[in-house]
Design a protein around this motif. Structure first.
Motif, PDB file in Angstrom:
ATOM      1  N   GLN A   1     -10.672 -20.328   8.714  1.00 10.67           N
ATOM      2  CA  GLN A   1     -10.636 -19.120   9.504  1.00 10.67           C
ATOM      3  C   GLN A   1      -9.193 -18.771   9.840  1.00 10.67           C
ATOM      4  O   GLN A   1      -8.323 -19.613   9.886  1.00 10.67           O
ATOM      5  N   GLU A   2      -8.972 -17.506  10.129  1.00  9.00           N
ATOM      6  CA  GLU A   2      -7.657 -17.112  10.581  1.00  9.00           C
ATOM      7  C   GLU A   2      -7.430 -17.713  11.960  1.00  9.00           C
ATOM      8  O   GLU A   2      -8.326 -17.731  12.805  1.00  9.00           O
ATOM      9  N   ALA A   3      -6.232 -18.225  12.192  1.00 10.89           N
ATOM     10  CA  ALA A   3      -5.926 -18.805  13.496  1.00 10.89           C
ATOM     11  C   ALA A   3      -5.991 -17.720  14.552  1.00 10.89           C
ATOM     12  O   ALA A   3      -5.324 -16.691  14.447  1.00 10.89           O
ATOM     13  N   PRO A   4      -6.786 -17.897  15.610  1.00 13.97           N
ATOM     14  CA  PRO A   4      -6.900 -16.872  16.638  1.00 13.97           C
ATOM     15  C   PRO A   4      -5.616 -16.744  17.427  1.00 13.97           C
ATOM     16  O   PRO A   4      -4.853 -17.699  17.567  1.00 13.97           O
ATOM     17  N   SER A   5      -5.404 -15.568  17.954  1.00  9.01           N
ATOM     18  CA  SER A   5      -4.226 -15.392  18.793  1.00  9.01           C
ATOM     19  C   SER A   5      -4.386 -16.210  20.056  1.00  9.01           C
ATOM     20  O   SER A   5      -5.492 -16.429  20.543  1.00  9.01           O
ATOM     21  N   THR A   6      -3.297 -16.691  20.597  1.00 10.79           N
ATOM     22  CA  THR A   6      -3.331 -17.557  21.774  1.00 10.79           C
ATOM     23  C   THR A   6      -3.839 -16.788  22.981  1.00 10.79           C
ATOM     24  O   THR A   6      -3.297 -15.734  23.322  1.00 10.79           O
ATOM     25  N   PRO A   7      -4.881 -17.281  23.646  1.00 16.15           N
ATOM     26  CA  PRO A   7      -5.409 -16.553  24.795  1.00 16.15           C
ATOM     27  C   PRO A   7      -4.459 -16.626  25.974  1.00 16.15           C
ATOM     28  O   PRO A   7      -3.709 -17.578  26.133  1.00 16.15           O
ATOM     29  N   VAL A   8      -4.523 -15.607  26.806  1.00 16.20           N
ATOM     30  CA  VAL A   8      -3.714 -15.603  28.021  1.00 16.20           C
ATOM     31  C   VAL A   8      -4.498 -16.285  29.105  1.00 16.20           C
ATOM     32  O   VAL A   8      -5.669 -15.982  29.342  1.00 16.20           O
ATOM     33  N   LYS A   9      -3.887 -17.221  29.793  1.00 16.90           N
ATOM     34  CA  LYS A   9      -4.564 -18.001  30.806  1.00 16.90           C
ATOM     35  C   LYS A   9      -4.021 -17.697  32.186  1.00 16.90           C
ATOM     36  O   LYS A   9      -2.821 -17.465  32.366  1.00 16.90           O
ATOM     37  N   LYS A  10      -4.895 -17.732  33.159  1.00 17.34           N
ATOM     38  CA  LYS A  10      -4.453 -17.596  34.532  1.00 17.34           C
ATOM     39  C   LYS A  10      -4.061 -18.973  35.035  1.00 17.34           C
ATOM     40  O   LYS A  10      -4.811 -19.917  34.920  1.00 17.34           O
ATOM     41  N   ASP A  11      -2.882 -19.110  35.610  1.00 16.11           N
ATOM     42  CA  ASP A  11      -2.468 -20.390  36.152  1.00 16.11           C
ATOM     43  C   ASP A  11      -1.425 -20.151  37.229  1.00 16.11           C
ATOM     44  O   ASP A  11      -1.272 -19.034  37.729  1.00 16.11           O
ATOM     45  N   THR A  12      -0.706 -21.217  37.542  1.00 16.88           N
ATOM     46  CA  THR A  12       0.234 -21.119  38.650  1.00 16.88           C
ATOM     47  C   THR A  12       1.613 -20.698  38.208  1.00 16.88           C
ATOM     48  O   THR A  12       2.549 -20.680  39.005  1.00 16.88           O
ATOM     49  N   ILE A  13       1.779 -20.371  36.902  1.00 17.74           N
ATOM     50  CA  ILE A  13       3.093 -19.973  36.407  1.00 17.74           C
ATOM     51  C   ILE A  13       3.337 -18.502  36.725  1.00 17.74           C
ATOM     52  O   ILE A  13       2.501 -17.645  36.455  1.00 17.74           O
ATOM     53  N   LYS A  14       4.476 -18.194  37.284  1.00 20.70           N
ATOM     54  CA  LYS A  14       4.815 -16.814  37.626  1.00 20.70           C
ATOM     55  C   LYS A  14       5.060 -16.003  36.369  1.00 20.70           C
ATOM     56  O   LYS A  14       5.644 -16.470  35.404  1.00 20.70           O
ATOM     57  N   LYS A  15       4.650 -14.739  36.399  1.00 18.12           N
ATOM     58  CA  LYS A  15       4.826 -13.865  35.250  1.00 18.12           C
ATOM     59  C   LYS A  15       6.284 -13.477  35.094  1.00 18.12           C
ATOM     60  O   LYS A  15       7.031 -13.384  36.055  1.00 18.12           O
ATOM     61  N   SER A  16       6.677 -13.215  33.862  1.00 17.87           N
ATOM     62  CA  SER A  16       8.049 -12.807  33.585  1.00 17.87           C
ATOM     63  C   SER A  16       8.033 -11.714  32.537  1.00 17.87           C
ATOM     64  O   SER A  16       7.216 -11.727  31.624  1.00 17.87           O
ATOM     65  N   ASN A  17       8.950 -10.762  32.646  1.00 18.48           N
ATOM     66  CA  ASN A  17       9.052  -9.679  31.675  1.00 18.48           C
ATOM     67  C   ASN A  17       9.943 -10.050  30.501  1.00 18.48           C
ATOM     68  O   ASN A  17      10.070  -9.306  29.545  1.00 18.48           O
ATOM     69  N   ARG A  18      10.590 -11.207  30.594  1.00 19.98           N
ATOM     70  CA  ARG A  18      11.472 -11.620  29.518  1.00 19.98           C
ATOM     71  C   ARG A  18      10.678 -11.995  28.280  1.00 19.98           C
ATOM     72  O   ARG A  18       9.555 -12.464  28.368  1.00 19.98           O
ATOM     73  N   GLN A  19      11.267 -11.835  27.097  1.00 23.27           N
ATOM     74  CA  GLN A  19      10.592 -12.172  25.839  1.00 23.27           C
ATOM     75  C   GLN A  19      10.397 -13.676  25.750  1.00 23.27           C
ATOM     76  O   GLN A  19      11.292 -14.452  26.068  1.00 23.27           O
ATOM     77  N   LYS A  20       9.235 -14.082  25.313  1.00 25.19           N
ATOM     78  CA  LYS A  20       8.918 -15.504  25.215  1.00 25.19           C
ATOM     79  C   LYS A  20       9.638 -16.129  24.024  1.00 25.19           C
ATOM     80  O   LYS A  20       9.539 -15.652  22.908  1.00 25.19           O
ATOM     81  N   ILE A  21      10.393 -17.193  24.266  1.00 20.12           N
ATOM     82  CA  ILE A  21      11.097 -17.910  23.206  1.00 20.12           C
ATOM     83  C   ILE A  21      10.615 -19.347  23.207  1.00 20.12           C
ATOM     84  O   ILE A  21      10.552 -19.987  24.259  1.00 20.12           O
ATOM     85  N   ASP A  22      10.245 -19.843  22.029  1.00 23.35           N
ATOM     86  CA  ASP A  22       9.759 -21.214  21.952  1.00 23.35           C
ATOM     87  C   ASP A  22      10.904 -22.173  22.240  1.00 23.35           C
ATOM     88  O   ASP A  22      11.916 -22.174  21.541  1.00 23.35           O
ATOM     89  N   GLY A  23      10.749 -22.971  23.259  1.00 23.86           N
ATOM     90  CA  GLY A  23      11.794 -23.906  23.610  1.00 23.86           C
ATOM     91  C   GLY A  23      11.199 -25.142  24.241  1.00 23.86           C
ATOM     92  O   GLY A  23       9.979 -25.284  24.373  1.00 23.86           O
ATOM     93  N   ILE A  24      12.068 -26.068  24.654  1.00 21.50           N
ATOM     94  CA  ILE A  24      11.621 -27.304  25.277  1.00 21.50           C
ATOM     95  C   ILE A  24      11.181 -27.005  26.704  1.00 21.50           C
ATOM     96  O   ILE A  24      11.963 -26.521  27.518  1.00 21.50           O
ATOM     97  N   ILE A  25       9.934 -27.303  27.018  1.00 19.49           N
ATOM     98  CA  ILE A  25       9.431 -27.072  28.369  1.00 19.49           C
ATOM     99  C   ILE A  25       9.295 -28.367  29.159  1.00 19.49           C
ATOM    100  O   ILE A  25       9.148 -28.340  30.379  1.00 19.49           O
ATOM    101  N   ALA A  26       9.335 -29.512  28.449  1.00 19.12           N
ATOM    102  CA  ALA A  26       9.236 -30.790  29.148  1.00 19.12           C
ATOM    103  C   ALA A  26       9.741 -31.908  28.247  1.00 19.12           C
ATOM    104  O   ALA A  26       9.769 -31.770  27.014  1.00 19.12           O
ATOM    105  N   ALA A  27      10.146 -33.007  28.876  1.00 14.70           N
ATOM    106  CA  ALA A  27      10.572 -34.208  28.152  1.00 14.70           C
ATOM    107  C   ALA A  27      10.003 -35.430  28.854  1.00 14.70           C
ATOM    108  O   ALA A  27       9.974 -35.500  30.084  1.00 14.70           O
TER     109      ALA A  27
END
Length: 472
Positions: free
Chosen positions: A28-54
């Motif tokens: 199947q075609e990979a579905p688009s990533t769903p948007v989830k409600k959580d405790t992360i604040k929204k941002s208008n900046r463009q999403k860039i894949d980067g290191i979020i944790a180590a």
């Protein structure tokens, strides 16, 4: 009382996904990533894949969370109510296990072991999609097969390290009958679990007899393989991949790690523990057939070994004799000449059920009861239409090694859906109590290791309300 924590549910779903190679459709075609409600604040900046944790030597990228959602969707699981923070918490746990496993000298995961595992799982994927590697590359968003294999190798190795570490944490945890009783008494009446409808099944198995000539053929072939390795320098591993009939280890070149407590056959362990490093045993027999073992390494009380199993073939004549024999047994039971239980004790060829009068144990729970909604589909189809005490016609089936045998089965007891009772459901209650005890030990270990390990969570993910104290 909460028997299962949500974060453990998520972890199990992720670890049991396609990255562990379980059967699933990936065309199947990979579905688009769903948007989830959580405790992360929204941002208008463009999403860039980067290191979020180590965690120690391991990093987690934002895209790892996206991939986790895709994997959940591909497995048919609903991820609608799972926030990104919860997914990250699960990934942090996995990385903590993997990191600590690399620090533990008793946990060894070899590249050869992972490569064999990877080849097997890629083979399953390719079979599912008709041999089109491009579909796999598109699903995982990889440019070429080399990039995918590098990525897949890392995933499999990390998952293997995670599994080995979790197993080590809980391997010595046992539970006493008194602890089970205490656990059950603590459950409020309104929270007692409900167990589904169940049945108990008995069986008689007749295995076709193998001729001495067929046995000798197998022994001679194993001796020839042994000579090729010892005298000609042939690879035992490659011979195991090609020839062994042990499905569980064939893709890993016959590899196992065992100790005295490992639930292997006594005959197998007796031979394994009699060998020196580098030594290959002579052919020996178990109920599964004939084996040779190469002892690769002794690590304290643990052995790393490879083995090759060959099972003698059964002739059509022997198969017919087995069918005639089990038909005669069924007729004697139907005529009241002998009971099903007595016939099983005196005439069945299956050691595991013979002593219990043919009572078949659930391989998942080791209990005699089978919950109908969780019963193996093949067994369910064989027993679903049987009335109480009715005996099936002879059934031709294959055993664990693919060898044909005949059996007859009967339903000896039916149990309706009911609220848990201590005496009736002791084994199930014991498993619940043991699971809780293991979770407590894992939580204790996790909190201790979090305090000792370098952990960093970046950006808005630091606002997550984690179950564990990942943000220091």
């Amino acid at each position: 009382m909460k028997f299962i924590k949500s974060r453990n549910f998520l972890t199990s779903l992720f670890l049991l996904g396609a990255l562990l190679g379980q059967s699933q459709e990936i065309i199947q075609e990979a579905p688009s990533t769903p948007v989830k409600k959580d405790t992360i604040k929204k941002s208008n900046r463009q999403k860039i894949d980067g290191i979020i944790a180590a965690v120690g030597d391991y990093i987690i990228l934002d895209s790892d969370i996206d991939l986790a959602y895709i994997e959940l969707a591909q497995q048919g699981a609903s991820a609608a109510d799972i926030p990104r923070c919860q997914v990250l918490g699960s990934l942090l746990e996995d990385k903590l296990y993997a990191h600590q496993a690399t620090q533990d000298s008793t946990i060894v995961v070899t590249d050869a072991e992972i490569n064999a595992m990877m080849n097997e799982k890629i083979g399953v994927m390719m079979e599912q999609i008709g041999g089109d590697m491009k579909k796999i590359l598109k699903f995982y968003n990889k440019k070429n097969e080399e990039e995918f294999r590098s990525f897949f190798f890392d995933v499999l190795k990390n998952n293997k390290l995670t599994t080995e570490m979790r197993n080590k944490i809980i391997e010595d945890i046992e539970i006493t009958p008194e602890e089970v009783r205490t656990f059950f008494k603590k459950i409020p009446q309104e929270d007692l679990p409900t167990f589904g409808a169940e049945m108990e099944v008995s069986q008689i198995i007749i295995q076709p007899k193998v001729s001495e000539a067929e046995k000798q053929k197998v022994i001679d072939r194993l001796n020839e393989i042994r000579r090729e390795v010892l005298e000609e320098g042939a690879s035992f591993t490659s011979r195991a991949v090609i020839y062994t009939q042990d499905r569980a280890s064939s893709s890993n070149g016959g590899f196992y790690k065992i100790n005295r407590k490992t639930p292997f056959l006594k005959e197998f362990k007796d031979v394994a523990f009699s060998l020196n490093e580098g030594e290959i045993s002579k052919p020996f027999e178990t109920e599964y057939g004939y084996h040779i073992i190469l002892l690769e390494r002794i690590k304290g009380q643990e052995l790393e070994l490879r083995h090759i199993l060959l099972t003698p073939k059964v002739t059509d004549e022997a198969l017919k004799e087995a069918r005639d024999k089990i038909t005669l047994i069924r007729n004697r039971i139907m005529e009241g000449e002998i009971s099903f239980a007595d016939a099983a004790r005196t005439m069945s060829d299956e050691k595991e059920t013979r002593a219990n009068g043919g009572v078949f144990l659930n391989p998942r729970t080791l209990d005699s009861k089978f919950e109908l909604t969780k019963m193996d589909p093949t067994l369910y189809n064989q027993v679903s239409n049987l009335k109480d005490k009715e005996i099936s016609l002879p059934i031709l089936e294959e055993d664990k090694l693919g060898q044909k045998q005949y059996k007859i089965i009967t339903v000896t007891n039916r149990i309706d859906e009911h609220v848990a009772e201590y005496s009736k459901d002791y084994i199930k209650i014991k498993e619940l109590a043991l699971s809780e005890k293991r979770l407590i030990e894992i939580d204790k270990w996790t909190k201790e290791k979090i305090g000792e390990t370098f952990i960093k969570v970046n950006g808005s993910y630091r606002n997550c309300d984690f179950v564990n104290g990942w943000v220091k």
